[in-house]
Design a protein around this motif. Structure first.
Motif, short mmCIF file in Angstrom:
data_model
loop_
_atom_site.label_atom_id
_atom_site.label_comp_id
_atom_site.label_asym_id
_atom_site.label_seq_id
_atom_site.Cartn_x
_atom_site.Cartn_y
_atom_site.Cartn_z
N VAL A 129 -44.27 -43.96 74.16
CA VAL A 129 -45.36 -44.25 75.09
C VAL A 129 -45.30 -43.32 76.32
CG1 VAL A 129 -46.43 -46.01 76.55
CG2 VAL A 129 -45.42 -46.67 74.38
N HIS A 130 -44.31 -43.49 77.12
CA HIS A 130 -44.23 -42.80 78.42
C HIS A 130 -44.17 -41.28 78.26
CE1 HIS A 130 -43.02 -42.11 82.59
NE2 HIS A 130 -42.05 -41.34 82.13
N VAL A 131 -43.29 -40.79 77.43
CA VAL A 131 -43.11 -39.34 77.29
C VAL A 131 -44.34 -38.71 76.66
CG1 VAL A 131 -41.71 -37.54 76.22
CG2 VAL A 131 -40.60 -39.54 77.20
N ARG A 132 -44.87 -39.33 75.62
CA ARG A 132 -46.05 -38.78 74.96
C ARG A 132 -47.23 -38.71 75.93
NH1 ARG A 132 -48.33 -41.88 69.93
NH2 ARG A 132 -46.10 -42.01 69.59
N PHE A 133 -47.44 -39.77 76.70
CA PHE A 133 -48.54 -39.79 77.66
C PHE A 133 -48.39 -38.68 78.71
CE2 PHE A 133 -50.07 -41.08 81.85
CZ PHE A 133 -51.41 -41.33 81.58
N ALA A 134 -47.20 -38.60 79.31
CA ALA A 134 -46.98 -37.61 80.37
C ALA A 134 -47.02 -36.18 79.83
CB ALA A 134 -45.64 -37.88 81.06
N TRP A 135 -46.52 -35.98 78.60
CA TRP A 135 -46.52 -34.63 78.02
C TRP A 135 -47.96 -34.17 77.78
CZ3 TRP A 135 -42.42 -31.56 77.89
CH2 TRP A 135 -42.53 -30.35 77.22
N ARG A 136 -48.78 -35.06 77.24
CA ARG A 136 -50.19 -34.70 77.00
C ARG A 136 -50.94 -34.47 78.30
NH1 ARG A 136 -51.59 -38.94 72.15
NH2 ARG A 136 -50.51 -37.78 70.52
N ALA A 137 -50.57 -35.19 79.35
CA ALA A 137 -51.21 -35.03 80.65
C ALA A 137 -50.65 -33.82 81.41
CB ALA A 137 -51.03 -36.29 81.49
N ARG A 138 -49.65 -33.16 80.83
CA ARG A 138 -49.00 -31.99 81.43
C ARG A 138 -48.41 -32.30 82.80
NH1 ARG A 138 -49.79 -27.34 78.78
NH2 ARG A 138 -51.38 -27.25 77.18
N ARG A 139 -47.78 -33.47 82.89
CA ARG A 139 -47.21 -33.91 84.16
C ARG A 139 -45.69 -33.99 84.07
NH1 ARG A 139 -49.40 -39.23 84.98
NH2 ARG A 139 -47.62 -39.36 86.35
N ASN A 140 -45.02 -33.48 85.07
CA ASN A 140 -43.58 -33.64 85.25
C ASN A 140 -42.79 -33.17 84.02
OD1 ASN A 140 -41.53 -34.32 86.98
ND2 ASN A 140 -41.67 -36.52 86.63
N ARG A 141 -43.27 -32.13 83.36
CA ARG A 141 -42.64 -31.67 82.12
C ARG A 141 -41.24 -31.11 82.32
NH1 ARG A 141 -46.88 -28.61 78.17
NH2 ARG A 141 -47.98 -30.48 77.46
N ALA A 142 -41.04 -30.27 83.33
CA ALA A 142 -39.73 -29.65 83.53
C ALA A 142 -38.67 -30.70 83.82
CB ALA A 142 -39.79 -28.63 84.66
N ASN A 143 -38.97 -31.57 84.77
CA ASN A 143 -38.01 -32.61 85.11
C ASN A 143 -37.82 -33.60 83.97
OD1 ASN A 143 -37.61 -35.52 86.56
ND2 ASN A 143 -36.40 -33.88 87.50
#
Length: 109
Positions: A13-27
């Motif tokens: 849930v969390h990682v997939r959502f944030a990865w698709r939104a291109r948010r906070n990827r490096a950290n």
């Protein structure tokens, strides 16, 4: 082992959502890398054959484990900074939606 289940839940849930939104990827990638190191060294502590390997594995696991709360705090703070204004956290729309089970049980509807 329970932490591995938690990681699986976060990935779905969390990682997939944030990865698709291109948010906070490096950290987030650093954070997932720390999870991976802890997982590998955790298994290594159980199955490492030699004393030298076990000692190295133990020190690596301890070091990353002690750094983990700091990494989590940094991840949370950077995640909040990169979230667009007014956007709820991932999954929040389900938790507070009037038709959700939790909302109905809390408000008697």
């Amino acid at each position: 082992m329970a932490v591995l289940v938690l990681i699986g839940m976060l990935l779905s849930v969390h990682v997939r959502f944030a990865w698709r939104a291109r948010r906070n990827r490096a950290n987030g990638s650093v954070f997932l890398g720390a999870f991976a190191v802890l997982t590998i060294t955790g298994y290594g502590l159980y199955y490492a054959g030699g004393e030298a390997l076990r000692a190295w594995t133990s020190w690596i696991h301890l070091g990353v484990g002690l750094a983990f709360p700091v990494l989590l705090l940094i991840h949370i703070l950077l995640g909040r900074r990169t979230r667009p204004a007014g956007q709820p956290s991932p999954g929040a729309e389900h938790r507070h939606h009037p038709k959700s089970h939790h909302y109905q049980s809390q408000h008697g509807t």
